[in-house]
Each structure stands twice: as structure tokens, then as C-alpha cells.
Design an enzyme around this catalytic site. Structure first.
Site, short mmCIF file in Angstrom:
data_model
loop_
_atom_site.label_atom_id
_atom_site.label_comp_id
_atom_site.label_asym_id
_atom_site.label_seq_id
_atom_site.Cartn_x
_atom_site.Cartn_y
_atom_site.Cartn_z
N GLY A 114 43.55 63.30 -6.80
CA GLY A 114 42.58 62.51 -5.53
C GLY A 114 42.87 61.55 -4.30
N CYS A 115 43.04 61.87 -3.06
CA CYS A 115 42.85 61.11 -2.20
C CYS A 115 42.61 59.24 -2.45
CB CYS A 115 42.34 61.23 -0.92
SG CYS A 115 40.71 61.47 -1.30
N TYR A 116 42.06 59.43 -3.25
CA TYR A 116 40.86 58.17 -3.32
C TYR A 116 41.31 57.78 -4.23
CZ TYR A 116 37.44 56.07 -0.12
OH TYR A 116 36.34 56.41 0.82
N ALA A 117 41.97 58.15 -5.39
CA ALA A 117 42.42 57.75 -6.78
C ALA A 117 44.12 57.91 -6.54
CB ALA A 117 42.54 59.46 -7.62
N THR A 118 44.85 58.20 -5.08
CA THR A 118 45.79 58.05 -4.93
C THR A 118 46.29 56.99 -4.83
OG1 THR A 118 46.78 60.21 -5.03
CG2 THR A 118 48.46 58.69 -3.47
#
Ligand SMILES: NC(=O)c1ccc[n+]([C@@H]2O[C@H](COP(=O)([O-])OP(=O)(O)OC[C@H]3O[C@@H](n4cnc5c(N)ncnc54)[C@H](OP(=O)(O)O)[C@@H]3O)[C@@H](O)[C@H]2O)c1
EC number: 1.2.1.38
Length: 315
Positions: A133-137
């Protein structure tokens, strides 16, 4: 050498469109198909500013996708839709690599979790890759270099542009409702909170918001340290961890989201210490459609096909 073939399911969406731009400049990849229900029959070149070929969108069901026998299939669908495509491709046998952009396989041990800069050494030649995920990255990149120094769960405050909410209409991608606004949502238990916690191996607390800009996100993370530290020690940890990584830039000042839009890398820095040295705040920015999705998928496709990981990615 003949080019490897790649097909995209969900090619109308934001992330699919970005991936098509990257593939158009790839020396060893050719688009096999682009699948969309809404745009079926229309010319891809009329919808994508970089693609110059003759392909038209098709509407393929899972069996149709499997029958194409592409070297790579990228699933760029909303969460919960990937399984029938994966099953059909599995059933067909063959060597097709699947890269799934949704959250559907990010918790599945059989799939490689493709955040290369942190987990490259865990890759065992898997042909099933879940794209983070974008945030998770951004969260994981902000914590991983100092996770052994922590005294408490890190707390991340996130603000994303509204392209993060995809194209299906909702409050979170409605420019009218977002005007002059900041929209909090999923303040506990967000998917990316679980995802970052699982892959980092420590609990993370995450509070996301959507802002009126289109692309790019900021994650500001508060980290309590078990022992007082100097700023230089923290900054060195990050610099050493990401040394040689072209897509993670360690920066001195806290980065701005306006500088990261349309860039392929992630910026992380700031490293603001409390007076007693027991607390540090780290800021990360990335373009949610690029390092948060399509660019990272391109890294994973390149790796799975044996190409240099950065092929076709402007660095
Ligand atoms: N946007 C981001 O910043 C971002 C970042 C990282 C990961 N992701 C993840 O990547 C995936 C795609 O995101 P996105 O933002 O590109 O989404 P999007 O813009 O909403 O696009 C979704 C695509 O899926 C197709 N689609 C929707 N429902 C479908 C169904 N039931 N069956 C088949 N096709 C369907 C749509 O095309 P048609 O309706 O024309 O078929 C469209 O091409 C999501 O899982 C998202 O969570 C997104």
C-alpha cells in the site's frame, strides 16, 4: 531478445494508467492487453498521453485473462476482486507472474510482499507478488532503520491526495467536499496500519486523512526511543540503511508533498528531536500513484522477470 508480454486488469484506473506510461518506455516489455469494462473497444492511445501503439481496451473475464498467457499480469482492481483472476491463472498452469496492487494478498505467506528496499532479501523467486500500500510503504520506510531503538509503538499521521481513493466516486475523491477541507477517516484499524505492523513486526498506530490535492502523500511519524539519542545518530541510521537506494532519498529538512508529485522516489527525513533526545519525528513523502503503486509494481515486475530492478523507471 523478444519482449516479454504484460497485461493489466483494471487499466482504466489511476494506477493502471501510470503503469502503462512506465511500460511504454520499457525496452523489454510489450503490452499484451489492457482490460477495462468501461473503456472496452476504445483506443488506449486516446486515453494515455505516452502510449503510441494500436491496442484497444478489452473487457476480459478471469478465464479470458488466463487465456492470454501473458508473461506478467498486473491486477489493478479495487480490494476484494483479485481472487477469481488468480485462480484462473493458477488453473491455466504456465509461468505467468502476477503482481496484485490491492491489499488482497499482502497478508498471504505464499506471496512475496514487494517493498524491495526493505525486503529484497526475502524474495525467493516467487511468481506471486503483492504490491504494498502507498501509506504502508511510507510508514515502513520511516520506521525500519530505527525499529530496534523504539520504546513504544510509533504513531503515524498521514495526509494523502485524493487520487489515493481511486476513481469510484466517494466523499474521499470528491473535489467539492474536499475543497478547503481535510477529511479524517479509518482512524484506528486502517488496512495500512495492519499491513505496516505485520511486515515491520511491531505495532504501528496510523491516522489517515485526505486533502484537496490530487497526488502525493505525507506521513509524519512520532517515535519514542528507549535511550536518548542525538540527531546525527538517527540521521546516520537512515543514510546507512538506504545507501545506494535510488528510489529512497534521505533528506535533511522535512520533505514537502508538493515536491514529490510525479516523482518516482520516496523522500524521508526531518529527524526532529525532542530536547531530551528520547523522541524523534520523521517525515516521509511519496507519490501514491508511483512509488506508492505503479513504480513499485514496475520494480517488482523487473525483478520477477530478471531485469534490472530500475529498468524504465526514471531515477
Ligand atoms: N490510488 C492509489 O494511490 C493506490 C496506491 C496503491 C495501491 N492502490 C490499489 O491499487 C488498486 C487500484 O487502485 P486505483 O486507484 O487505480 O483504482 P481505480 O482508479 O478506482 O481503478 C480501478 C480499476 O478497476 C476496474 N474495476 C473496478 N471494479 C471492477 C470489477 N468489479 N471487476 C473488474 N474490474 C473492475 C476499473 O475499470 P472498469 O470499471 O472500467 O472495469 C478500474 O480500471 C486498488 O486495490 C488500490 O487499493 C491504489
Amino acid at each position: 531478445m523478444s519482449r516479454k508480454t504484460i497485461g493489466i486488469v483494471g487499466a482504466r484506473g489511476h494506477t493502471g494508467a501510470e503503469l502503462i506510461r512506465l511500460i511504454a518506455n520499457h525496452p523489454s516489455l510489450a503490452l499484451a492487453f489492457v482490460s477495462s469494462r468501461e473503456l472496452a473497444g476504445q483506443r488506449l492511445a486516446d486515453h494515455n498521453d505516452v502510449y503510441k501503439g494500436e491496442l484497444t481496451y478489452v473487457n476480459l473475464d478471469p478465464a479470458g485473462v488466463a487465456a492470454e498467457a501473458a508473461d506478467v499480469v498486473v491486477l489493478a482492481l479495487p480490494n476484494g476482486k483479485a481472487a477469481p483472476y488468480v485462480e484462473a491463472i493458477d488453473k491455466a498452469g504456465g509461468d505467468t507472474v502476477i503482481v496484485d496492487l490491492s491489499a488482497d494478498y499482502r497478508f498471504d505467506e505464499r506471496w512475496f510482499y514487494g517493498l524491495p528496499e526493505l525486503y529484497r532479501d526475502r524474495w525467493r523467486g516467487e511468481k506471486r507478488i503483492s504490491n504494498p500500500g502507498c501509506y504502508a510503504t511510507a510508514i515502513q520506510a520511516s520506521i525500519a532503520p530505527i525499529k530496534d531503538l523504539l520504546a513504544a509503538p510509533p504513531v503515524s499521521f498521514g495526509v494523502s491526495g485524493y487520487s489515493g481513493a481511486g476513481t469510484t466516486p466517494s466523499d474521499r475523491n470528491d473535489p467539492e467536499k474536499l475543497r478547503d477541507n481535510l477529511m479524517p477517516y479509518s482512524l484506528t484499524g486502517h488496512m495500512h496500519e495492519k499491513e505496516a505492523s505485520r511486515h515491520l513486526g511491531l505495532p504501528v498506530e496510523f491516522m489517515p486523512h485526505v486533502a484537496p490535492h490530487f497526488r502525493g502523500l505525507t506521513v509524519t511519524t512520532n517515535l519514542y526511543l528507549a535511550k536518548p539519542a542525538k540527531r546525527e545518530e538517527i540521521a546516520n541510521r537512515f543514510a546507512n540503511r538506504y545507501q545506494g537506494e535510488k528510489l529512497i532519498h534521505v533528506v535533511d529538512e522535512a520533505p514537502w508533498v508538493s515536491h514529490i508529485a510525479s516523482q518516482h522516489h520516496l523522500d524521508v527525513g526531518g529527524f526532529t528531536m525532542s530536547a531530551d533526545g528520547r523522541r524523534v519525528v520523521v517525515v516521509a513523502t511519496l507519490d501514491n500513484l508511483l512509488k506508492g503503486a505503479a513504480t513499485q509494481a514496475m520494480q517488482n515486475v523487473n525483478r520477477a522477470l530478471g531485469f534490472d530492478e530500475l529498468t524504465a523507471i526514471p531515477v
